[in-house]
Scaffold this motif. Structure first.
Motif, PDB file in Angstrom:
ATOM      1  N   GLU A 341      -6.026  39.870 -37.111  1.00 42.27           N
ATOM      2  CA  GLU A 341      -5.757  38.524 -37.628  1.00 42.27           C
ATOM      3  C   GLU A 341      -4.362  38.446 -38.273  1.00 42.27           C
ATOM      4  O   GLU A 341      -3.699  37.418 -38.209  1.00 42.27           O
ATOM      5  CB  GLU A 341      -6.813  38.114 -38.653  1.00 42.27           C
ATOM      6  CG  GLU A 341      -6.645  36.656 -39.116  1.00 42.27           C
ATOM      7  CD  GLU A 341      -7.745  36.203 -40.054  1.00 42.27           C
ATOM      8  OE1 GLU A 341      -7.669  35.047 -40.503  1.00 42.27           O
ATOM      9  OE2 GLU A 341      -8.653  37.007 -40.344  1.00 42.27           O
ATOM     10  N   LEU A 342      -3.932  39.560 -38.873  1.00 36.44           N
ATOM     11  CA  LEU A 342      -2.597  39.598 -39.449  1.00 36.44           C
ATOM     12  C   LEU A 342      -1.538  39.432 -38.363  1.00 36.44           C
ATOM     13  O   LEU A 342      -0.526  38.756 -38.555  1.00 36.44           O
ATOM     14  CB  LEU A 342      -2.366  40.923 -40.176  1.00 36.44           C
ATOM     15  CG  LEU A 342      -3.329  41.275 -41.311  1.00 36.44           C
ATOM     16  CD1 LEU A 342      -2.960  42.624 -41.910  1.00 36.44           C
ATOM     17  CD2 LEU A 342      -3.316  40.203 -42.377  1.00 36.44           C
ATOM     18  N   ILE A 343      -1.782  40.053 -37.208  1.00 36.05           N
ATOM     19  CA  ILE A 343      -0.854  39.931 -36.076  1.00 36.05           C
ATOM     20  C   ILE A 343      -0.818  38.489 -35.588  1.00 36.05           C
ATOM     21  O   ILE A 343       0.248  37.926 -35.327  1.00 36.05           O
ATOM     22  CB  ILE A 343      -1.273  40.868 -34.921  1.00 36.05           C
ATOM     23  CG1 ILE A 343      -1.380  42.313 -35.396  1.00 36.05           C
ATOM     24  CG2 ILE A 343      -0.294  40.744 -33.765  1.00 36.05           C
ATOM     25  CD1 ILE A 343      -0.083  42.968 -35.728  1.00 36.05           C
ATOM     26  N   LEU A 344      -1.995  37.879 -35.451  1.00 37.73           N
ATOM     27  CA  LEU A 344      -2.066  36.496 -34.978  1.00 37.73           C
ATOM     28  C   LEU A 344      -1.320  35.561 -35.921  1.00 37.73           C
ATOM     29  O   LEU A 344      -0.534  34.706 -35.479  1.00 37.73           O
ATOM     30  CB  LEU A 344      -3.521  36.055 -34.840  1.00 37.73           C
ATOM     31  CG  LEU A 344      -3.716  34.638 -34.272  1.00 37.73           C
ATOM     32  CD1 LEU A 344      -4.918  34.592 -33.325  1.00 37.73           C
ATOM     33  CD2 LEU A 344      -3.921  33.599 -35.372  1.00 37.73           C
ATOM     34  N   ASN A 345      -1.532  35.689 -37.232  1.00 36.10           N
ATOM     35  CA  ASN A 345      -0.867  34.810 -38.191  1.00 36.10           C
ATOM     36  C   ASN A 345       0.647  34.978 -38.149  1.00 36.10           C
ATOM     37  O   ASN A 345       1.398  34.013 -38.304  1.00 36.10           O
ATOM     38  CB  ASN A 345      -1.377  35.089 -39.609  1.00 36.10           C
ATOM     39  CG  ASN A 345      -2.779  34.554 -39.821  1.00 36.10           C
ATOM     40  OD1 ASN A 345      -3.212  33.635 -39.140  1.00 36.10           O
ATOM     41  ND2 ASN A 345      -3.506  35.142 -40.750  1.00 36.10           N
TER      42      ASN A 345
END
Length: 593
Positions: A341-345
């Protein structure tokens, strides 16, 4: 139905310049342009302009309005209902605030502080309204993946070690942003520093001012001095020199190469003898694993560095003609990110397009990230970030030809002590003009407690236009300040994102209806440099095509005049506009018309 800027302005009782201003601020874009190049607007534009004016009336800033109107509906009835709700909410809030202030004023000692805290809580209303009014996209939190760094030393502390900042230094930080560097190293700063922070973003400068205040409040014993100015690195100038260190952190790749080369010349001229210039940059392999991932699965997404043309690896070659490049050092640093999710954000923060794309494909995005993770569940990303340290070149010895007048002048000037600003108090600030009272130390040591300075955030241009008959195009300006008609040449300020040349062509079109050819820069001038930093750039050109005047609010009419008649006009003092007088005289002397 289509409206010109003037017709749209008339519909809502504002000036045509107001309409153009909101276009320039990207709040009110034309739906199309006419064959003659005029802006054209439609019914949706009427709705949007009405809403802008209402929000401006409610004291929202242009930046806030821009955020609040993103993805906005053009439905007039819906828009008016939303505005009605906002106004009623504000009315209710003001009533509550008045009641709370009255209650606090009438309360006893025991209740006073509780009531005052309630007043303070109510004053936070505006921020909450803005947040509620923004779209869902703008409310999404962006989580930094850089917290998962493997570096032994935090980036700002690593950089501070290499800057070698010593007590008593005079420092200029170009593109200071929010002042984060200074906030992170505040406890390490030595005493008696004079720190000049400059940036082109009003929002960044507001944050930098808060950072400076926090540092001064926390470390009064350090005797630090902060000077904060709005300056454009793409067309840079600065009123003082003699800097021991000039910094440009993570900003050179946002400046076009041609402008960067001019910036280097300015930086070199502002450095003291033995002064240093440092710039931080990213390498060509920075975030490579993440970029490869994007290219593989989301090739339409453009990551920020895709358009860069200067890198840590190429900086020495570009800087060498201007400085002695002492070192190029990359920090040893990588990322091990444990959460998809950190990558997506992070990817979603690139742009609106990126955000919509990856958020509509979340499940697949997560699975693709997971497929790239190692056995321990980490997504590896190499970081390539470093600093280039430069020094002013030592003057060559034994050069018998170095007797040019300009070099002699530079040597003479180097020994002159200039007045020095110690403190600044802001009286008034706007996008058009600012007024400050500075505490200034004169070369004799005498201190002036209130030196009034007028600052113009935007520089200006003026254009002398000739035709094939060698006539000059004069315009009759409606001047509010002196309450008279004035013979002038077209002139106006340089708007955000414009070059001087672009501004000259735009002002010529708006005030005379002319397009230009053979445009030539003649000089720059400061009309009142004893109290103002107003700068006007003088151009001359020949007319290419001619149409009617666009800006009828300012210009009454135009007239082609023979050079002899223009000289007579100047001789008899029939124009008192200083910029026009100087520009015409310069053009007659130095432009081949």
């Amino acid at each position: 139905m289509r409206y010109t800027a003037g017709e749209l302005a008339k519909q809502l009782g504002v000036s045509a310049r107001t309409v153009r201003f909101y276009d320039e601020k990207k709040l009110l874009r034309p739906c199309e342009y006419s064959e003659a190049g005029y802006r054209l607007y439609d019914e949706d534009s009427v709705v949007r302009l009405q809403k802008i004016l209402m929000l401006k009336y409610m004291d929202f800033s242009l930046e806030q309005i821009s955020e609040m109107m993103r993805d906005d509906s053009s439905d007039m009835q819906k828009s008016l209902k939303e505005q009605e709700a906002l106004l009623l909410d504000k009315k209710e809030h003001i009533t509550r605030l008045i009641d709370a202030i009255r209650k606090t004023n009438d309360s006893g000692d025991e209740e006073f502080w509780d009531n005052l805290r309630h007043v303070i809580e109510l004053t936070r209303y505006r921020k909450e309204v803005i947040e509620q009014y923004k779209s869902d996209t703008n409310l999404k939190k962006r989580i930094s993946i850089h917290d998962y760094s493997t570096a032994d030393t935090e980036w700002f502390h690593w950089l501070f070690e290499r800057e070698q900042i010593k007590a008593g230094m005079k420092i200029l930080d170009i593109g200071c942003g929010a002042g984060t560097f200074w906030s992170r190293v505040a406890d390490l700063l030595p005493n008696n520093l004079e720190i000049h922070l400059v940036d082109y973003s009003d929002g960044m400068l507001a944050s930098a001012r808060n950072v400076a205040k926090e540092i001064l409040d926390k470390y009064p014993e350090k005797n630090l001095r902060f000077m904060i100015e709005k300056r454009d690195a793409a067309d840079f100038s600065y009123p003082t020199s003699g800097f021991d260190l000039i910094m440009a952190n993570h900003m050179l790749y946002h400046v076009a190469r041609e402008s960067r080369l001019e910036l280097y010349k300015k930086i070199k001229s502002l450095l003291a003898k033995g002064g240093r210039f440092s710039c931080t940059l990213i390498g060509q392999q920075h975030m490579r694993e993440l970029h490869d991932f994007i290219n593989e699965y989301y090739p339409s997404v453009k990551y920020p560095s895709s358009g860069f043309d200067i890198w840590l690896e190429t900086a020495k070659e570009e800087l060498a003609p201007y400085f002695n490049v002492m070192s190029v050092e990359e920090q040893k640093n990588d990322l091990y990110v444990p959460d998809e999710e950190l990558i997506l954000n992070y990817v979603a923060s690139y742009s609106e397009e990126a955000s919509k794309l990856v958020n509509s494909d979340k499940e697949s995005f997560y699975k693709r990230v997971q497929s790239k993770m190692d056995e321990d569940g980490y997504f590896f990303i190499h970081k390539s970030t470093g600093v280039v340290m430069c020094a002013t070149e030592e003057p060559e010895t034994g050069d018998k030809n170095a007797t040019a007048e300009s070099e002699k002048e530079t040597m003479d000037d180097a020994n002159v002590v200039l007045p020095e600003r110690l403190e600044r108090t802001t009286i008034y600030e706007s996008d058009y003009v600012c007024l400050y009272t500075d505490k200034v130390k004169l070369p004799s040591g005498h201190v002036i407690d209130k030196y009034h300075q007028i600052h113009y955030p935007h520089e200006a241009v003026s254009i002398v236009i000739f035709n094939e008959k060698n006539e000059i195009l004069m315009i009759r300006e409606k001047r509010y300040t002196v309450h008279r008609l004035e013979w002038e040449i077209p002139a106006g300020r340089i708007e955000d994102g414009e070059t001087k040349e672009e501004a000259a062509r735009r002002e010529a079109m708006e005030e005379t209806g002319c397009t230009l050819k053979d445009l030539k820069f003649l000089c720059s001038q400061n009309p009142t440099n004893g109290m103002s930093d107003c700068t006007a750039h003088v151009f001359a050109a020949k007319v290419d095509t001619e149409n009617s005047i666009q800006d009828v609010d300012e210009v009454a009419y135009k007239q082609w005049m023979p050079v002899s008649e223009v000289k007579e006009l100047l001789k008899k003092n029939r124009t008192k506009d200083g910029i026009s007088i100087l520009a015409i005289l310069f053009a007659l002397e130095f432009y081949e018309y």
